[in-house]
Design an enzyme around this catalytic site. Sequence first.
Site, PDB file in Angstrom:
ATOM      1  N   GLY A  31      -5.523  71.311  47.305  1.00  0.00           N
ATOM      2  CA  GLY A  31      -5.684  70.134  48.055  1.00  0.00           C
ATOM      3  C   GLY A  31      -5.015  69.082  48.091  1.00  0.00           C
ATOM      4  O   GLY A  31      -4.066  69.381  46.925  1.00  0.00           O
ATOM      5  N   ALA A  32      -5.321  67.913  48.148  1.00  0.00           N
ATOM      6  CA  ALA A  32      -4.461  66.567  48.157  1.00  0.00           C
ATOM      7  C   ALA A  32      -3.153  66.993  48.343  1.00  0.00           C
ATOM      8  O   ALA A  32      -1.758  66.790  47.808  1.00  0.00           O
ATOM      9  CB  ALA A  32      -4.644  66.047  46.623  1.00  0.00           C
ATOM     10  N   HIS A  34       0.475  67.338  49.896  1.00  0.00           N
ATOM     11  CA  HIS A  34       1.734  66.549  50.073  1.00  0.00           C
ATOM     12  C   HIS A  34       2.920  67.320  50.417  1.00  0.00           C
ATOM     13  O   HIS A  34       2.846  68.791  50.849  1.00  0.00           O
ATOM     14  CB  HIS A  34       2.226  66.101  48.709  1.00  0.00           C
ATOM     15  CG  HIS A  34       2.225  66.841  47.688  1.00  0.00           C
ATOM     16  ND1 HIS A  34       3.408  68.045  47.831  1.00  0.00           N
ATOM     17  CD2 HIS A  34       1.578  67.207  46.518  1.00  0.00           C
ATOM     18  CE1 HIS A  34       3.118  68.730  46.557  1.00  0.00           C
ATOM     19  NE2 HIS A  34       1.996  68.211  45.872  1.00  0.00           N
ATOM     20  N   HIS A  37       3.550  70.976  49.394  1.00  0.00           N
ATOM     21  CA  HIS A  37       2.662  71.994  50.053  1.00  0.00           C
ATOM     22  C   HIS A  37       2.916  72.339  51.233  1.00  0.00           C
ATOM     23  O   HIS A  37       3.143  73.701  51.716  1.00  0.00           O
ATOM     24  CB  HIS A  37       1.149  71.584  50.036  1.00  0.00           C
ATOM     25  CG  HIS A  37       0.496  71.251  48.804  1.00  0.00           C
ATOM     26  ND1 HIS A  37       0.143  69.979  48.273  1.00  0.00           N
ATOM     27  CD2 HIS A  37       0.308  72.085  47.805  1.00  0.00           C
ATOM     28  CE1 HIS A  37      -0.483  70.036  47.059  1.00  0.00           C
ATOM     29  NE2 HIS A  37      -0.390  71.304  46.636  1.00  0.00           N
ATOM     30  N   GLN A  61      -9.791  76.437  35.842  1.00  0.00           N
ATOM     31  CA  GLN A  61      -8.478  76.281  35.287  1.00  0.00           C
ATOM     32  C   GLN A  61      -8.503  75.065  34.647  1.00  0.00           C
ATOM     33  O   GLN A  61      -7.334  74.887  34.164  1.00  0.00           O
ATOM     34  CB  GLN A  61      -7.330  76.746  36.280  1.00  0.00           C
ATOM     35  CG  GLN A  61      -7.403  75.372  37.184  1.00  0.00           C
ATOM     36  CD  GLN A  61      -6.401  75.862  38.438  1.00  0.00           C
ATOM     37  OE1 GLN A  61      -6.603  76.892  39.125  1.00  0.00           O
ATOM     38  NE2 GLN A  61      -5.199  75.525  38.348  1.00  0.00           N
ATOM     39  N   LYS A 149       7.616  74.496  41.045  1.00  0.00           N
ATOM     40  CA  LYS A 149       7.508  73.284  39.963  1.00  0.00           C
ATOM     41  C   LYS A 149       6.314  73.734  38.863  1.00  0.00           C
ATOM     42  O   LYS A 149       6.641  73.557  37.801  1.00  0.00           O
ATOM     43  CB  LYS A 149       6.761  72.155  40.682  1.00  0.00           C
ATOM     44  CG  LYS A 149       6.351  71.111  39.863  1.00  0.00           C
ATOM     45  CD  LYS A 149       5.941  69.817  40.467  1.00  0.00           C
ATOM     46  CE  LYS A 149       4.929  69.083  39.923  1.00  0.00           C
ATOM     47  NZ  LYS A 149       3.596  69.833  39.633  1.00  0.00           N
ATOM     48  N   VAL A 176      10.175  70.744  45.448  1.00  0.00           N
ATOM     49  CA  VAL A 176      10.271  69.450  46.509  1.00  0.00           C
ATOM     50  C   VAL A 176      10.235  68.164  45.700  1.00  0.00           C
ATOM     51  O   VAL A 176       9.128  68.054  45.219  1.00  0.00           O
ATOM     52  CB  VAL A 176       9.230  69.637  47.874  1.00  0.00           C
ATOM     53  CG1 VAL A 176       9.626  68.497  48.810  1.00  0.00           C
ATOM     54  CG2 VAL A 176       9.451  70.925  48.604  1.00  0.00           C
ATOM     55  N   ARG A 187      -0.852  64.776  41.436  1.00  0.00           N
ATOM     56  CA  ARG A 187      -1.308  63.941  40.480  1.00  0.00           C
ATOM     57  C   ARG A 187      -0.348  62.644  40.531  1.00  0.00           C
ATOM     58  O   ARG A 187      -0.686  61.536  40.020  1.00  0.00           O
ATOM     59  CB  ARG A 187      -0.959  64.425  39.175  1.00  0.00           C
ATOM     60  CG  ARG A 187      -2.071  65.836  38.676  1.00  0.00           C
ATOM     61  CD  ARG A 187      -1.602  66.363  37.473  1.00  0.00           C
ATOM     62  NE  ARG A 187      -1.856  67.558  37.274  1.00  0.00           N
ATOM     63  CZ  ARG A 187      -3.248  68.095  36.702  1.00  0.00           C
ATOM     64  NH1 ARG A 187      -3.946  66.889  36.402  1.00  0.00           N
ATOM     65  NH2 ARG A 187      -3.750  69.128  36.922  1.00  0.00           N
TER      66      ARG A 187
HETATM   67  O1  PAF Z   1      -0.728  75.271  41.685  1.00  0.00           O
HETATM   68  C1  PAF Z   1      -2.216  75.247  42.027  1.00  0.00           C
HETATM   69  O2  PAF Z   1      -2.315  74.434  42.854  1.00  0.00           O
HETATM   70  C2  PAF Z   1      -3.426  76.009  41.570  1.00  0.00           C
HETATM   71  O3  PAF Z   1      -3.002  76.255  40.157  1.00  0.00           O
HETATM   72  C3  PAF Z   1      -3.729  77.175  42.370  1.00  0.00           C
HETATM   73  C4  PAF Z   1      -2.732  78.488  42.290  1.00  0.00           C
HETATM   74  C5  PAF Z   1      -4.035  76.782  43.677  1.00  0.00           C
HETATM   75  C6  PAF Z   1      -4.757  78.056  41.672  1.00  0.00           C
HETATM   76  O4  PAF Z   1      -5.938  77.304  41.731  1.00  0.00           O
END
Ligand code: PAF
Length: 283
Positions: A31-32, A34, A37, A61, A149, A176, A187
Amino acid sequence: MKIVSTVSELRGELRECREKGMTVGLVPTMGALHRGHASLVERSVSENDVTVVSIFVNPTQFNDKNDLKNYPRDLEADCALLGALGNIIAFAPEVEEMYPEPDTRVFSFAPLDTVMEGAFRPGHFNGVAQIVSKLFYAVEPDRAYFGEKDFQQLAIIREMVRQLGLKLKIVGCPIVREEDGLAMSSRNMLLTDEERVRALEISRTLADSVTFAENNTLKATKAFVESRINATEGFRLEYYQIVDGDTLQPVEEWGDSDYIVGCIALFCGKIRLIDNIKYKEVK
Ligand code: PAF
């Protein structure tokens, strides 16, 4: 655009698509969202009949509780961005949906996961593998899209797909950048105005190091980046490694590999940022 929050709803939607012979792309995200994505989603939309975008801040994670707590979340804005991008199913589950019981699986991607992020964020890639494999099993995509990235993550996901014998194609997509060069990251929105200006020094240093590398040794180039970053007030360098782009192991000389990438992680104030640059890529 449809929004679903359970695996069974998602499977129901995808069953209908498969019955019509449609291909499925997956873009896993936290999410969040940009423009970085959006570029992954656009690529998937152009190559598949339907695209699933997962939006899930995966607790397993995060090795730092505060990082998990402060990670930006804005589902409404995410859906507004996705709505304009094509035939999309947004999958936004709660933690209990993805982890009805603790995931005790332990993955090993050595030596890919013993260096860089793997060394500085213990358990991080195990958590990434747990959630991404769950998403792959739930969606069974034809293709899945990840940004370069997170260069090490991309290599590890390719290795996971190989180890698990999955049939999908992993598509790596270029970084990007903001107009001024800063690599896009969720972030970035946590940076103060002052830190945002300072963060520019990362991409600037990496770009300058490519020019520097033309007439200097690999060791001198590594030292060039380290000294510029260390000289920047408010930065705390975790690592700068120049590695083989496939094995992720450090290289000593420019002649040691046809694919050489520099990967950096640092704290800008309290915010941890990563970036990378390709010095050599012979295809
Ligand atoms: O790259 C990320 O945003 C995360 O590590 C992912 C691949 C969505 C897994 O939570």
